[in-house]
Design a protein around this motif. Sequence first.
Motif, PDB file in Angstrom:
ATOM      1  N   THR A  21      54.081  75.149  27.673  1.00 50.75           N
ATOM      2  CA  THR A  21      52.689  74.857  27.998  1.00 50.75           C
ATOM      3  C   THR A  21      52.118  73.814  27.043  1.00 50.75           C
ATOM      4  N   GLN A  40      49.071  77.014  34.161  1.00 51.62           N
ATOM      5  CA  GLN A  40      49.752  78.303  34.185  1.00 51.62           C
ATOM      6  C   GLN A  40      48.933  79.352  34.949  1.00 51.62           C
ATOM      7  N   ASP A  70      52.892  74.061  35.617  1.00 47.81           N
ATOM      8  CA  ASP A  70      53.222  74.963  34.513  1.00 47.81           C
ATOM      9  C   ASP A  70      53.486  76.358  35.070  1.00 47.81           C
ATOM     10  N   GLU A  71      54.724  76.760  35.035  1.00 49.88           N
ATOM     11  CA  GLU A  71      55.159  78.052  35.573  1.00 49.88           C
ATOM     12  C   GLU A  71      54.538  78.341  36.939  1.00 49.88           C
TER      13      GLU A  71
HETATM   14 MG   LIG Z   1      53.236  78.747  28.971  1.00 49.65          MG
END
Ligand SMILES: [Mg+2]
Lengths: 321, 249
Positions: free
Chosen positions: A46, A86, A162-163
Amino acid sequence: MSGEIAIAVEDVSKSFGKTEALKRVSFQAMTGKVLGLLGPNGAGKTTAVRILTTLIPLDSGNATIQGINVSAHGAQIRKIIGLAGQYAAVDEYLTGRENLELVGGLYHLARKEARSRSKELLFKFDLEDAADRQVKTYSGGMRRRLDLAASLVNRPPVLFLDEPTTGLDPRSRIGLWDSIRSLVSEGMTVLLTTQYLEEADQLCDNLVVIDHGQVIANGTPDELKTSLGGDLIEFSVIKRELSQHAAEVVAKFALSAPTFESESGQITLRPVGDGTHSLANLVRALDESGIAIAGLALRRPSLDEVFLSLTGNSPDEANGN
Amino acid sequence: MLYEWSLMTKRYVLRYIRVPALVVFSILQPIMFVVLFRYVFGGAIVVRTSNYVSYLMPGIIAQTAAFGSIATAVGLAEDFQGGMIDRFRSMPVSTSSVLVGRLVTDTLRNIFIVLVMIVVGYLVGFRFMNGIVPAVGMAAMAVLFGLSISCISALIGMKLRDPEAVQSFGLIWLFPLTFVSAAFVPVYTMPGWLQGIAKANPVTIVIDSMRSMALGGPLSRTTFESLAWLIGICVVFLPIAIRQFRRVS
Ligand SMILES: [Mg+2]
Ligand SMILES: Nc1ncnc2c1ncn2[C@@H]1O[C@H](COP(=O)(O)OP(=O)(O)O)[C@@H](O)[C@H]1O
């Protein structure tokens, strides 16, 4: 456009107080490809994304997107990137359509264009039916899709995810993978972070494995698998109680001690030298010891095993799952 | 920039329209205050200049406008925590857009609440005694007071970035600020040491000017002083708060 470097990160470091989140990290993403940042929780994924999307400054090193320096020209960078962070960044009290039109407006699309672009994205991400419902009624998967749609409103050439599938059920995950694939087929450059090896394997053209803020490996998923040193032999024996003995018998054909998984009864070893040749020797040795084999296979290591050998623990374990 | 401001304002206004409870609850508390002070404490409080309810209403209206600023702080903290601010910050939007949208929305909300409070006041016996223009002036002063407190709250929200922390800390400083003032009781009824503080409290100045506009009294000096305070607060805190947008935690 392919063959060009879209994202270049050179020796980037970043600390939060005493925590060194990134330590001289370098990697490149090629235009029109998917680069995966793979690493366990807390690895620094991140942080890397936040630096590249101008949300936080880097301490040292150099980062460019399409040749534009991230630190020096944040305003220009923000025009060419999309970010799905995220956590889905969508307004709960607005409808899906209103969320996208808000983002379109903030990009200064003409009202009509913002409207048609929203419609197009709602269709593309299968949110038409829910378009005029408030987001707070959406499922996790729908939020993620809306978030992804919002990051695409301005048709950015470079996209950061992000993810993107963390916390999604398997079906939504596969749906999102399809969406991401179709974006790449349109020529977009994607940098995505993930803790899931399977996801990295499925989606990414290139992988950068990071752990504790450092790059510990990079290459294509295939290259990473090969770098482990080739194929693995996997077998189990009919009489489970003989497994221990069998492992001892075949140990001389293995580079390191064979592993035994008690639940499945699988014995796995990394053979010395040529896999096929070892296979024959191994069968003969077991035969001579009077141990009957139940199943035998020669296979490529999974990314999981690559990760395990690189970091000493699998990302899912590191995550406490 | 103007367009971005209007988009952000629309975003926040839609939230109030869709969750009217947010506004309704913030009106219930001041109405309770009116009833409490008017009927429970009111008999024990004697003011020289007018009947107590007329004295009380400008104070309560000002306090209500100030307390409304909690919405500014909590709203911004929620945006930071939920990732909305990250989205906006990764886009080419001006640094002021979120904050201005928030402040405009909370000002609109305050205008509504001040009007409701005036109606409530009329129901319990409050009357403007100085004509329509000063009456409008009083309402405007209350709204400006709310805006200046919102500017401070915005900074708190953007610094803390945690809605729960903001929820508990965001209001606390307003209690001494509004109660140790002429909002509910005349300053001369307080103990000597407190009188000094209450007199110097800008809230007293603001409320005195509102009272003068509502009920008649010395206008120009308190109004000027009050405007100077409120505009001063906005001018100081607004740029600091705007700078927080790109400041990382
Ligand atoms: Mg992260
Ligand atoms: N704002 C911050 N303040 C302090 N530490 C942070 C902050 N952001 C990240 N970290 C720390 O930096 C390291 C990397 O975090 P992060 O980049 O979020 O990892 P990942 O996304 O791979 O899970 C972690 O140890 C984390 O605790």
